[in-house]
Structures are given as C-alpha cells and as structure tokens.
Design a protein around this motif. Structure first.
Motif, PDB file in Angstrom:
ATOM      1  N   HIS A  85      20.969  16.221 -15.603  1.00  0.00           N
ATOM      2  CA  HIS A  85      19.666  16.841 -15.783  1.00  0.00           C
ATOM      3  C   HIS A  85      19.334  17.725 -14.588  1.00  0.00           C
ATOM      4  O   HIS A  85      19.912  17.578 -13.504  1.00  0.00           O
ATOM      5  N   LEU A  86      18.389  18.635 -14.775  1.00  0.00           N
ATOM      6  CA  LEU A  86      18.048  19.590 -13.725  1.00  0.00           C
ATOM      7  C   LEU A  86      17.687  18.897 -12.423  1.00  0.00           C
ATOM      8  O   LEU A  86      18.117  19.313 -11.345  1.00  0.00           O
TER       9      LEU A  86
ATOM     10  N   LEU B  78      19.256  28.277 -16.490  1.00  0.00           N
ATOM     11  CA  LEU B  78      20.168  27.333 -15.846  1.00  0.00           C
ATOM     12  C   LEU B  78      21.065  26.718 -16.911  1.00  0.00           C
ATOM     13  O   LEU B  78      20.638  25.878 -17.698  1.00  0.00           O
ATOM     14  N   GLU B  79      22.312  27.143 -16.910  1.00  0.00           N
ATOM     15  CA  GLU B  79      23.280  26.702 -17.926  1.00  0.00           C
ATOM     16  C   GLU B  79      24.071  25.498 -17.424  1.00  0.00           C
ATOM     17  O   GLU B  79      24.704  25.568 -16.369  1.00  0.00           O
ATOM     18  N   PRO B  80      24.057  24.381 -18.161  1.00  0.00           N
ATOM     19  CA  PRO B  80      24.860  23.225 -17.740  1.00  0.00           C
ATOM     20  C   PRO B  80      26.337  23.469 -17.998  1.00  0.00           C
ATOM     21  O   PRO B  80      26.727  23.963 -19.061  1.00  0.00           O
TER      22      PRO B  80
ATOM     23  N   TRP C 157      25.159  28.430  -8.177  1.00  0.00           N
ATOM     24  CA  TRP C 157      25.576  27.142  -8.737  1.00  0.00           C
ATOM     25  C   TRP C 157      24.781  26.001  -8.105  1.00  0.00           C
ATOM     26  O   TRP C 157      24.620  25.953  -6.875  1.00  0.00           O
ATOM     27  N   PHE C 158      24.328  25.066  -8.949  1.00  0.00           N
ATOM     28  CA  PHE C 158      23.573  23.904  -8.503  1.00  0.00           C
ATOM     29  C   PHE C 158      24.284  22.637  -8.983  1.00  0.00           C
ATOM     30  O   PHE C 158      24.110  22.216 -10.127  1.00  0.00           O
TER      31      PHE C 158
ATOM     32  N   PHE D 236      24.742  23.176 -12.765  1.00  0.00           N
ATOM     33  CA  PHE D 236      24.024  24.222 -13.486  1.00  0.00           C
ATOM     34  C   PHE D 236      24.325  25.552 -12.809  1.00  0.00           C
ATOM     35  O   PHE D 236      24.405  25.624 -11.576  1.00  0.00           O
ATOM     36  N   ARG D 237      24.498  26.588 -13.616  1.00  0.00           N
ATOM     37  CA  ARG D 237      24.708  27.903 -13.033  1.00  0.00           C
ATOM     38  C   ARG D 237      23.656  28.877 -13.567  1.00  0.00           C
ATOM     39  O   ARG D 237      23.203  28.787 -14.706  1.00  0.00           O
ATOM     40  N   MET D 238      23.281  29.819 -12.698  1.00  0.00           N
ATOM     41  CA  MET D 238      22.268  30.825 -13.003  1.00  0.00           C
ATOM     42  C   MET D 238      22.852  32.197 -12.702  1.00  0.00           C
ATOM     43  O   MET D 238      23.464  32.390 -11.642  1.00  0.00           O
TER      44      MET D 238
END
Length: 240
Positions: free
Chosen positions: A7-8, A29-31, A51-52, A106-108
């Motif tokens: 999750h975020l 934010l794409e998982p 990237w997160f 997650f990537r943006m």
C-alpha cells in the motif's frame, strides 16, 4: 501482480504526506513488483520515473569515468525513494540503480514527480529532508569503506538490508555481497563465515537469515547507528 499486496503508506515518505496530498498523487503512483537485477536507472540514460519502495531493497552504484561500476554508495528501501536527482533538476542518471532484494514499489512518471514537488509543498518538504538523510548515508558509507574492516562493514550491510525487508530471511549470494562491498569473494566468504560461527546469521544456498539481531548490531561498526539515527531524525513527522 505476484507477491503480497502493498500500500502507498508502506513507503515511509508517502506515509508522511497528509491525506489530501497523497490522494492527489495516488492516481500517478503505479504499483510494480521488482525482482533482483531489475534496473531503475542506467548511467547517462534518462530517468523516466521516481520510485518509492515498499518492501524491496534497491542499490545505488556510482559510475567511473569509463562507465564501469564502482562500489555501492547507498541502499534504499521503504524509508526512501529513488529520484532525488529529478528533484534537484537532473534528467540523466549518473550511475546505476537496481534491485537488490525482490519486493514491491510504486513508480511515478518523472514529469509528474517534478510538477508535484513544485506544486505540493508537503511533498517537496519530505523529499528535501530525505535528500539530507541520503547524503549522510553516502558520506558515512564512503568513510566506512575506508576505515572499517570487512567484518564490520558486512554486518552493517546486512543490518541495513534486514531493516528494509519483511522478516529475517532474504536472498543474497556471496558473489553479490562481494560486489556490494567492493571486496574479493574469498574475503567476504571469510567474513560471512565468521558471523555465522558466532551465531549471528545463518547462510545456506544464497539465503541469509538473521538469527541474532543484537549480536549483529554489536559486530557492526558505529556507522550503522549514525546512518539509522539520521533517517529517524529527518523522517520524523513534522508540522506543515
């Protein structure tokens, strides 16, 4: 997407954002599920995303002038992000960033991230504080590689990885660890064997299990605590 859901707010930086800011960013934010060896950035190539990580561990390596990879300069997990250079205005990657340990992130898109750091003060504030902590990690790690022996550095690296994964076990070959520490495989093998003989870790067929966390902390150099404490301070919740 395979693997456990994430999750975020599994990412520390995203968890520090207020609900309104996070809801605005969420559609961008794409998982993704990352696997060992996947590259986020490559030298002198455009950085297409920020990237997160949630439960993966990423490795940042510097590039020599001839394009060859040097020793690892930082590891990044759920406490941070990859893309600080985008925030600072860069477009091309300086070195290589790739997945050390499988997991989620997650990537943006890069242009969305740049706009968000301009338009969303809460995000800019969090990224700025993280940038300082990352700089401390890089500086302290550089000093550590210079002055501390391989056993201490090996323990530090294992602790930093353990902090970022779910559970006590993760995949890691001795060849890979040698690459990360910038040492010969035989030297890393001796250091890992010593940690195992002390009952601090168990190593079998490319998998590491941390069996005595306090003991492993005692075996590491003080650099581990310096880096950890800096992240704790810089990523503590702050008033808007």
């Amino acid at each position: 997407m395979d693997g456990a859901p994430f999750h975020l707010r599994d990412n520390r930086l995203l968890s520090l954002l207020d609900d309104a800011t996070l809801q605005t960013l969420a559609p961008h934010l794409e998982p993704v599920r990352l696997h060992q060896g996947d590259a986020m950035y490559e030298p002198l190539r455009p950085m297409l995303h920020a990237w997160f990580p949630t439960d993966c561990v990423l490795s940042m390596l510097a590039a020599n002038a001839d394009g060859e990879m040097a020793v690892e300069v930082a590891t990044i997990g759920s406490e941070g992000m990859v893309g600080v250079a985008l925030y600072l205005g860069a477009e091309l990657a300086h070195g290589l960033v790739f997945t050390q340990v499988d997991g989620g992130a997650f990537r943006m898109p890069a242009d969305v991230f740049r706009a968000a750091t301009r338009d969303r003060p809460a995000l800019a504030r969090v990224v700025l504080r993280y940038t300082h902590a990352l700089m401390v990690q890089i500086a302290q790690g550089t000093a550590c590689n210079r002055v501390h022996h391989i056993g201490q550095r090996c323990a530090r690296w294992l602790l930093q990885t353990h902090d970022r994964v779910r559970g006590d076990t993760f995949d890691l070959t001795q060849e890979y660890l040698a690459h990360m520490l910038g040492e010969r495989r035989a030297a890393v093998n001796a250091a890992a064997s010593q940690l195992q003989s002390q009952g601090l870790i168990r190593y079998t067929r490319g998998r590491i299990q941390v069996t005595d966390r306090p003991g492993l902390e005692a075996a590491a150099c003080s650099c581990y605590g310096v880096i950890r404490d800096q992240y704790v301070r810089m990523l503590a919740p702050v008033a808007p």
